[in-house]
Design a protein around this motif. Sequence first.
Motif, PDB file in Angstrom:
ATOM      1  N   MET A   1      43.980  48.203  52.973  1.00 27.70           N
ATOM      2  CA  MET A   1      43.068  48.289  51.856  1.00 27.70           C
ATOM      3  C   MET A   1      43.443  47.197  50.852  1.00 27.70           C
ATOM      4  O   MET A   1      44.567  47.117  50.399  1.00 27.70           O
ATOM      5  N   ALA A   2      42.480  46.328  50.528  1.00 25.99           N
ATOM      6  CA  ALA A   2      42.739  45.228  49.605  1.00 25.99           C
ATOM      7  C   ALA A   2      41.866  45.363  48.360  1.00 25.99           C
ATOM      8  O   ALA A   2      40.685  45.692  48.444  1.00 25.99           O
ATOM      9  N   PHE A   3      42.488  45.129  47.221  1.00 24.27           N
ATOM     10  CA  PHE A   3      41.789  45.168  45.947  1.00 24.27           C
ATOM     11  C   PHE A   3      41.925  43.816  45.268  1.00 24.27           C
ATOM     12  O   PHE A   3      43.025  43.269  45.205  1.00 24.27           O
ATOM     13  N   LEU A   4      40.826  43.295  44.773  1.00 23.76           N
ATOM     14  CA  LEU A   4      40.850  42.097  43.939  1.00 23.76           C
ATOM     15  C   LEU A   4      40.706  42.580  42.509  1.00 23.76           C
ATOM     16  O   LEU A   4      39.773  43.311  42.192  1.00 23.76           O
ATOM     17  N   LYS A   5      41.647  42.185  41.653  1.00 19.28           N
ATOM     18  CA  LYS A   5      41.641  42.664  40.263  1.00 19.28           C
ATOM     19  C   LYS A   5      41.650  41.494  39.300  1.00 19.28           C
ATOM     20  O   LYS A   5      42.331  40.503  39.517  1.00 19.28           O
ATOM     21  N   ARG A   6      40.917  41.679  38.212  1.00 21.18           N
ATOM     22  CA  ARG A   6      40.942  40.714  37.107  1.00 21.18           C
ATOM     23  C   ARG A   6      41.097  41.510  35.820  1.00 21.18           C
ATOM     24  O   ARG A   6      40.301  42.400  35.530  1.00 21.18           O
ATOM     25  N   GLN A   7      42.126  41.167  35.058  1.00 22.54           N
ATOM     26  CA  GLN A   7      42.366  41.892  33.809  1.00 22.54           C
ATOM     27  C   GLN A   7      41.294  41.545  32.791  1.00 22.54           C
ATOM     28  O   GLN A   7      40.993  40.387  32.557  1.00 22.54           O
ATOM     29  N   LEU A   8      40.722  42.589  32.182  1.00 24.13           N
ATOM     30  CA  LEU A   8      39.712  42.415  31.143  1.00 24.13           C
ATOM     31  C   LEU A   8      40.315  42.570  29.751  1.00 24.13           C
ATOM     32  O   LEU A   8      39.857  41.940  28.802  1.00 24.13           O
ATOM     33  N   TYR A   9      41.340  43.415  29.652  1.00 23.85           N
ATOM     34  CA  TYR A   9      41.813  43.813  28.326  1.00 23.85           C
ATOM     35  C   TYR A   9      43.235  44.345  28.453  1.00 23.85           C
ATOM     36  O   TYR A   9      43.569  45.025  29.422  1.00 23.85           O
ATOM     37  N   ARG A  10      44.051  44.051  27.449  1.00 21.76           N
ATOM     38  CA  ARG A  10      45.401  44.616  27.374  1.00 21.76           C
ATOM     39  C   ARG A  10      45.768  44.777  25.907  1.00 21.76           C
ATOM     40  O   ARG A  10      45.645  43.839  25.126  1.00 21.76           O
ATOM     41  N   GLN A  11      46.213  45.970  25.553  1.00 24.78           N
ATOM     42  CA  GLN A  11      46.658  46.231  24.185  1.00 24.78           C
ATOM     43  C   GLN A  11      47.977  46.987  24.262  1.00 24.78           C
ATOM     44  O   GLN A  11      48.101  47.962  24.995  1.00 24.78           O
ATOM     45  N   PHE A  27      37.444  44.871  42.607  1.00 22.39           N
ATOM     46  CA  PHE A  27      36.581  44.853  43.785  1.00 22.39           C
ATOM     47  C   PHE A  27      37.394  45.364  44.957  1.00 22.39           C
ATOM     48  O   PHE A  27      38.426  44.799  45.304  1.00 22.39           O
ATOM     49  N   ASP A  28      36.944  46.465  45.550  1.00 23.24           N
ATOM     50  CA  ASP A  28      37.585  47.049  46.723  1.00 23.24           C
ATOM     51  C   ASP A  28      36.949  46.392  47.944  1.00 23.24           C
ATOM     52  O   ASP A  28      35.772  46.609  48.234  1.00 23.24           O
ATOM     53  N   THR A  29      37.710  45.571  48.648  1.00 22.73           N
ATOM     54  CA  THR A  29      37.158  44.813  49.775  1.00 22.73           C
ATOM     55  C   THR A  29      36.831  45.684  50.979  1.00 22.73           C
ATOM     56  O   THR A  29      36.038  45.285  51.820  1.00 22.73           O
ATOM     57  N   THR A  31      35.631  49.071  50.807  1.00 22.71           N
ATOM     58  CA  THR A  31      34.411  49.846  50.543  1.00 22.71           C
ATOM     59  C   THR A  31      33.299  49.006  49.926  1.00 22.71           C
ATOM     60  O   THR A  31      32.189  49.497  49.748  1.00 22.71           O
ATOM     61  N   LYS A  32      33.620  47.759  49.587  1.00 26.08           N
ATOM     62  CA  LYS A  32      32.654  46.834  48.957  1.00 26.08           C
ATOM     63  C   LYS A  32      32.130  47.396  47.646  1.00 26.08           C
ATOM     64  O   LYS A  32      30.951  47.314  47.327  1.00 26.08           O
ATOM     65  N   SER A  33      33.030  47.996  46.852  1.00 24.73           N
ATOM     66  CA  SER A  33      32.607  48.552  45.562  1.00 24.73           C
ATOM     67  C   SER A  33      33.264  47.777  44.421  1.00 24.73           C
ATOM     68  O   SER A  33      34.393  47.306  44.536  1.00 24.73           O
ATOM     69  N   LEU A  34      32.518  47.662  43.335  1.00 27.52           N
ATOM     70  CA  LEU A  34      32.952  46.956  42.140  1.00 27.52           C
ATOM     71  C   LEU A  34      32.941  47.943  40.988  1.00 27.52           C
ATOM     72  O   LEU A  34      31.938  48.630  40.764  1.00 27.52           O
ATOM     73  N   TYR A  35      34.044  48.046  40.266  1.00 29.79           N
ATOM     74  CA  TYR A  35      34.164  49.033  39.200  1.00 29.79           C
ATOM     75  C   TYR A  35      35.211  48.596  38.187  1.00 29.79           C
ATOM     76  O   TYR A  35      35.914  47.607  38.389  1.00 29.79           O
ATOM     77  N   VAL A  36      35.329  49.350  37.101  1.00 33.38           N
ATOM     78  CA  VAL A  36      36.343  49.101  36.079  1.00 33.38           C
ATOM     79  C   VAL A  36      37.427  50.166  36.225  1.00 33.38           C
ATOM     80  O   VAL A  36      37.130  51.343  36.395  1.00 33.38           O
ATOM     81  N   GLU A  37      38.671  49.718  36.163  1.00 29.23           N
ATOM     82  CA  GLU A  37      39.813  50.624  36.220  1.00 29.23           C
ATOM     83  C   GLU A  37      40.563  50.525  34.898  1.00 29.23           C
ATOM     84  O   GLU A  37      40.801  49.431  34.403  1.00 29.23           O
TER      85      GLU A  37
END
Length: 95
Positions: A1-11, A27-29, A31-37
């Motif tokens: 299971m591969a996930f592509l992640k890009r940080q949007l915010y850090r506080q 992006f979960d490669t 299941t082909k789903s795109l979401y915010v974590e």
Amino acid sequence: MAFLKRQLYRQVKGPEITHEDRSFLVFDTDTKSLYVEREVTHLETGRGGTVAFQTSTMDIAVYLTQGGQTAGHRELWRLLRALFNEDSDGASGET
């Protein structure tokens, strides 16, 4: 299971990292789903302190309609505008 992640915010809050809040576009490669974590970590800094760690996922539309406009919201809007920029390839929204 591969996930592509890009940080949007850090506080980070506290004199020593006692509270951290981060959001990622994921992006979960498989299941082909795109979401915010969203990851929230809280550290009690006293003797015998505890660490609380919470992760939640949400649909992009839900994330964008949450109250307030954080740096994470602005970064996601910037990425979406860049992704769908009609001037970049002259496609004008055609598929």
